[in-house]
Design an enzyme around this catalytic site. Structure first.
Site, mmCIF file in Angstrom:
data_model
loop_
_atom_site.group_PDB
_atom_site.id
_atom_site.type_symbol
_atom_site.label_atom_id
_atom_site.label_comp_id
_atom_site.label_asym_id
_atom_site.label_seq_id
_atom_site.Cartn_x
_atom_site.Cartn_y
_atom_site.Cartn_z
ATOM 1 N N ASP A 245 0.832 -1.204 0.000
ATOM 2 C CA ASP A 245 0.000 0.000 0.000
ATOM 3 C C ASP A 245 0.871 1.260 0.000
ATOM 4 O O ASP A 245 0.358 2.376 -0.100
ATOM 5 C CB ASP A 245 -0.982 -0.010 1.179
ATOM 6 C CG ASP A 245 -0.288 0.025 2.521
ATOM 7 O OD1 ASP A 245 0.952 -0.072 2.562
ATOM 8 O OD2 ASP A 245 -0.991 0.141 3.550
ATOM 9 N N GLU B 299 8.973 -4.089 10.879
ATOM 10 C CA GLU B 299 9.325 -2.782 10.315
ATOM 11 C C GLU B 299 9.788 -1.810 11.390
ATOM 12 O O GLU B 299 9.089 -1.600 12.390
ATOM 13 C CB GLU B 299 8.116 -2.200 9.557
ATOM 14 C CG GLU B 299 8.404 -0.815 8.979
ATOM 15 C CD GLU B 299 7.392 -0.345 7.942
ATOM 16 O OE1 GLU B 299 6.538 -1.143 7.505
ATOM 17 O OE2 GLU B 299 7.471 0.839 7.573
HETATM 18 N N1 LIG Z 1 9.007 5.184 -0.076
HETATM 19 C C1 LIG Z 1 8.586 4.525 1.005
HETATM 20 N N2 LIG Z 1 9.463 3.723 1.644
HETATM 21 C C2 LIG Z 1 9.093 3.023 2.741
HETATM 22 O O1 LIG Z 1 9.918 2.274 3.298
HETATM 23 C C3 LIG Z 1 7.756 3.148 3.189
HETATM 24 C C4 LIG Z 1 6.885 3.973 2.458
HETATM 25 N N3 LIG Z 1 7.326 4.656 1.392
HETATM 26 N N4 LIG Z 1 5.579 4.097 2.825
HETATM 27 C C5 LIG Z 1 5.040 3.213 3.803
HETATM 28 C C6 LIG Z 1 6.008 2.936 4.857
HETATM 29 C C7 LIG Z 1 6.327 4.157 5.683
HETATM 30 N N5 LIG Z 1 7.680 3.883 6.043
HETATM 31 C C8 LIG Z 1 8.491 4.767 6.724
HETATM 32 C C9 LIG Z 1 8.418 6.113 6.449
HETATM 33 C C10 LIG Z 1 9.231 6.997 7.111
HETATM 34 C C11 LIG Z 1 10.102 6.544 8.080
HETATM 35 C C12 LIG Z 1 10.938 7.521 8.774
HETATM 36 O O2 LIG Z 1 10.948 8.677 8.439
HETATM 37 N N6 LIG Z 1 11.667 7.096 9.753
HETATM 38 C C13 LIG Z 1 12.608 7.960 10.449
HETATM 39 C C14 LIG Z 1 12.918 7.430 11.821
HETATM 40 C C15 LIG Z 1 11.804 7.589 12.765
HETATM 41 C C16 LIG Z 1 12.250 7.273 14.157
HETATM 42 O O3 LIG Z 1 13.457 7.390 14.458
HETATM 43 O O4 LIG Z 1 11.410 6.921 14.963
HETATM 44 C C17 LIG Z 1 13.909 8.007 9.673
HETATM 45 O O5 LIG Z 1 14.577 9.042 9.783
HETATM 46 O O6 LIG Z 1 14.260 7.031 8.992
HETATM 47 C C18 LIG Z 1 10.170 5.189 8.358
HETATM 48 C C19 LIG Z 1 9.372 4.309 7.684
HETATM 49 C C20 LIG Z 1 8.147 2.664 5.497
HETATM 50 N N7 LIG Z 1 7.304 2.522 4.338
HETATM 51 C C1 LIG Z 2 7.172 -1.065 3.674
HETATM 52 C C2 LIG Z 2 6.542 -2.353 3.240
HETATM 53 C C3 LIG Z 2 6.836 -3.488 4.172
HETATM 54 C C4 LIG Z 2 5.076 -2.170 3.047
HETATM 55 O O1 LIG Z 2 4.278 -2.545 3.831
HETATM 56 C C5 LIG Z 2 4.648 -1.450 1.839
HETATM 57 O O2 LIG Z 2 5.485 -1.202 0.980
HETATM 58 O O3 LIG Z 2 3.471 -1.141 1.735
#
Ligand SMILES: Nc1nc(=O)c2c([nH]1)NC[C@@H]1CN(c3ccc(C(=O)N[C@@H](CCC(=O)O)C(=O)O)cc3)CN21
Ligand SMILES: CC(C)C(=O)C(=O)O
Length: 394
Positions: free
Chosen positions: A110, A249
């Site tokens: 998604d 995740e």
């Molecule tokens: N392009 C994309 N890549 C993904 O891996 C992804 C998506 N979209 N959409 C759905 C989810 C959302 N995801 C995400 C989106 C943002 C972060 C993020 O910004 N994480 C922060 C850390 C947050 C923390 O430390 O608690 C980071 O800086 O990586 C992580 C997972 C993983 N998934």
């Molecule tokens: C980040 C992955 C595991 C996912 O659920 C997605 O791409 O929708």
């Protein structure tokens, strides 16, 4: 095509759908449909060299020899300690690439809501839109096991709603298995109901992006003792419900290591460190598709960019624009459709007799450069109206 591997009949409900028939593992859903509806037999207009629409599964095609990935394949890899690979794909062309790279699983995630449709989170995508993405991916990838993601709003209300949506993903989307987020008791019940309906389920714990509202953002999970235990317990509950694998995740490595050791089923990590049974990344992230500063801000920091495809795409598009603007594309090489010079002359004469002097002159001038007598020769300069300004030189 006889497939070689024989899986032991599993006691686990999630595996029950990989049936054994005459020494051949039958994939009950996607490949079952393919065998019932061989497009190359039913469609008399299908060209001998059909590639679109699942040419890869056609008998005699070189890819027909490749054994499709099944739950038994994954179990074998997990048993032997071999890492499992998974990538997202949302359309036909990305699915073709992922299949060709030998990846085990494709997740029609998604995350399409974000990377394919430009939303800020995964909540807006509908089940109907997910079905379109699933169908396109299934057509492009005959080999990997295809996982369809249950979108937000399609499974939370009741196990019955979850089964209904999972059945649509399998039946209309053609996916092999489904994935759903969360490990609370109601989600575990939903997972169990889907497995009992005969569709294998992949669980998903840790950061579950569909819960962005309740989580207060895309935040890593399992960073305290209590929340780490919750992640592991949720994973175990999903295994007990019959899930064949669980995505972990955005959790710290010790949490992923504990879950992977506690479970008999494989864990697939994303932002969870290396101590998982396999890994998954978003297609666009790993390819480096989005280069702008705005996009790199929302690209998770766990994602390694294995290529800089976005820069390659931007360069090609800019060059195309420049060549069209400079009238250097298309040149004679890319102007392949020829008229005989006799027909071109006659055409110009008819136009002139009808009173179309300008078009007649334009057709005659073009014939000098692009008719068959000069096929392959260098085109002449054009003026800014696209009209040839000089007779052809040889
Ligand atoms: N392009 C994309 N890549 C993904 O891996 C992804 C998506 N979209 N959409 C759905 C989810 C959302 N995801 C995400 C989106 C943002 C972060 C993020 O910004 N994480 C922060 C850390 C947050 C923390 O430390 O608690 C980071 O800086 O990586 C992580 C997972 C993983 N998934
Ligand atoms: C980040 C992955 C595991 C996912 O659920 C997605 O791409 O929708």
């Amino acid at each position: 095509m006889q497939r070689a591997a024989l899986a032991p009949v599993s006691h686990q409900p999630a595996h029950a759908h990989a049936r054994i028939a005459g020494g051949t593992i039958i994939r009950p859903l996607r490949h079952g449909f393919r065998h019932q509806l061989p497009s190359w037999r039913l469609l008399s207009h299908a060209p001998e060299t059909a590639v679109y629409g699942g040419g890869g599964a056609r008998p005699g095609h070189q890819e027909a020899a490749a054994r499709p990935v099944t739950l038994a394949t994954l179990r074998g890899k997990h048993r032997r300690g071999e890492p499992i690979t998974m990538v997202t794909a949302y359309d036909y062309s990305s699915a073709v690439h992922v299949d060709a790279a030998g990846i085990d699983l494709i997740l029609v995630g998604d995350s399409a809501a974000m990377v394919a449709h430009g939303h800020d989170n995964t909540l807006p995508i509908s089940l109907d839109l997910m079905l379109e993405h699933c169908r396109a991916v299934v057509r492009g990838a005959p080999r990997p096991l295809i996982v369809g993601d249950l979108p937000f709003g399609s499974y939370e209300s009741s196990p019955a709603q979850a089964v209904e949506s999972a059945v649509r993903l399998a039946k209309e989307g053609g996916v092999d298995v489904v994935k759903m987020e969360g490990g609370t008791p109601s989600r575990v019940s939903a997972a169990k109901a889907i497995v009992e309906a005969g569709i294998a389920v992949m669980g998903h714990v840790g950061l579950t992006p569909q819960a962005i509202s309740a989580l207060g953002g895309f935040r890593a999970q399992g960073k305290t003792v209590d929340s780490a235990l919750k992640v592991v317990e949720a994973a175990i509950a999903l295994q007990d419900a019959g899930c064949f694998a669980v995505v972990l995740e955005c959790v710290p490595a010790p949490v992923a290591a504990a879950a992977t050791t506690a479970l008999q089923i494989p864990t697939i990590g994303i932002g969870a460190g290396p101590l998982c049974s396999g890994q998954v990344l978003v297609y666009h992230d790993l390819l480096g598709m989005f280069q702008s500063p705005a996009h790199s801000k929302v690209t998770p920091k766990f994602c390694k960019q294995f290529a800089n495809v976005g820069a390659v795409i931007s360069k090609a598009l800019t060059e195309y624009r420049e060549e069209v603007e400079a009238r250097s594309f298309p040149d004679a090489i890319y102007t392949p459709y020829k008229m005989s010079s006799a027909d071109a002359d006659a055409f110009a004469n008819v136009l002139q007799r009808m009173g179309f002097d300008g078009p007649a002159a334009a057709a005659a001038a073009a014939a000098d450069n692009y008719s068959e007598k000069l096929a392959g020769r260098k085109p002449q300069e054009m003026n800014t109206n696209g009209v040839l300004t000089a007779p052809a030189t040889v």
